[in-house]
Design a protein around this motif. Structure first.
Motif, PDB file in Angstrom:
ATOM      1  N   GLU A  99     -33.363 -20.406  36.366  1.00 13.31           N
ATOM      2  CA  GLU A  99     -33.803 -20.856  35.047  1.00 13.31           C
ATOM      3  C   GLU A  99     -35.304 -21.151  35.028  1.00 13.31           C
ATOM      4  O   GLU A  99     -36.002 -20.836  34.050  1.00 13.31           O
ATOM      5  CB  GLU A  99     -33.011 -22.085  34.610  1.00 13.31           C
TER       6      GLU A  99
ATOM      7  N   TYR B  99     -26.782 -19.685  30.527  1.00 19.07           N
ATOM      8  CA  TYR B  99     -26.389 -18.560  31.390  1.00 19.07           C
ATOM      9  C   TYR B  99     -25.212 -17.786  30.795  1.00 19.07           C
ATOM     10  O   TYR B  99     -24.270 -18.374  30.276  1.00 19.07           O
ATOM     11  CB  TYR B  99     -26.005 -19.090  32.780  1.00 19.07           C
TER      12      TYR B  99
ATOM     13  N   TYR C 178     -29.139 -14.316  30.019  1.00 21.99           N
ATOM     14  CA  TYR C 178     -29.026 -15.601  29.328  1.00 21.99           C
ATOM     15  C   TYR C 178     -29.100 -15.363  27.826  1.00 21.99           C
ATOM     16  O   TYR C 178     -29.619 -14.350  27.372  1.00 21.99           O
ATOM     17  CB  TYR C 178     -30.196 -16.525  29.738  1.00 21.99           C
TER      18      TYR C 178
END
Ligand code: GTP
Ligand code: MN
Ligand code: MN
Ligand code: MN
Ligand code: MN
Ligand code: MN
Length: 194
Positions: free
Chosen positions: A68, A90, A107
């Protein structure tokens, strides 16, 4: 493009693989095309340096950063804006068919129309990759016009890796296009490609 989906856990255990993260950013909108066709949702993709459509994002280094954090860094480079991405955003991990040993994490994140507009402005005025790795952001037409314009023509373009499949899967899962409209658009796109 083939390849196969794998779990995030399986993906992260593959230390000899390269990892890339990309994201579908979207917002709701009340805007109407020609004052009558509801836009409903805005979905962002980009024209890449190689002439292919894809999502913003890029290669991350799981040994040095979380997926991330790496994705947020790529978004800062490609969009010129801070887009905080969390584990809640996600969607999936995909083992690419080629090149070998590349894993593609995907994502999606809902933002407001105002935030999306700000990102579009920043992508031109602030992104270091603008005009280089990224030739421009584009919105995806989600409607189908009577002559087949809109989503069918968009889907008839060429996409990087499995980003077209990522787009179709997300449009369905997030209910951004009705199943019937999506199915017909895919069929029309196939005819246009021939
Ligand atoms: P550099 O900074 O030049 O390294 O590029 P990058 O880090 O931005 O990498 P890029 O976004 O090109 O993604 C790396 C690889 O992931 C590409 O070579 C493609 O194979 C693949 N890829 C790129 N965009 C997408 C996408 O939207 N979806 C999927 N599934 N794969 C993508
Ligand atoms: Mn990229
Ligand atoms: Mn990049
Ligand atoms: Mn990069
Ligand atoms: Mn780069
Ligand atoms: Mn909807």
């Amino acid at each position: 493009m083939a390849g196969r989906d794998i779990s995030k856990e399986d993906a992260l255990s593959r230390l000899d693989h390269k990892h890339a993260c990309h994201i579908l950013l979207y917002a709701d909108s009340n805007a109407k095309l020609f004052g009558k066709i509801p836009i409903k949702h805005i979905v962002l993709m980009q024209m890449r340096f190689d002439g292919l459509l894809g999502f913003p994002g890029g290669l991350v280094k799981p040994s040095e950063e979380s997926l991330e954090a790496g994705l947020s860094r790529e978004l800062q480079e490609e969009l010129g804006a801070a887009v905080p991405v969390t584990m809640d955003d996600y969607v999936s991990s995909h083992l690419a068919q080629s090149p070998p040993r590349l894993i593609l994490h995907f994502y999606s994140k809902k933002i407001t129309e105002a935030e999306l507009l700000e990102i579009e402005r920043a992508a031109v005025s602030n992104a270091v990759d603008h005009g280089l790795e990224v030739l421009g952001l584009t919105r995806v037409p989600l409607y189908t016009l009577r002559n087949g314009g809109g989503l069918p023509w968009f889907l008839s373009h060429s996409f990087i890796s499995n980003s077209r499949a990522q787009l179709l899967e997300a449009l369905q899962r997030l209910d951004l296009v009705s199943p019937q409209t999506l199915k017909e658009a895919v069929k029309k796109a196939e005819e246009m490609r021939h």
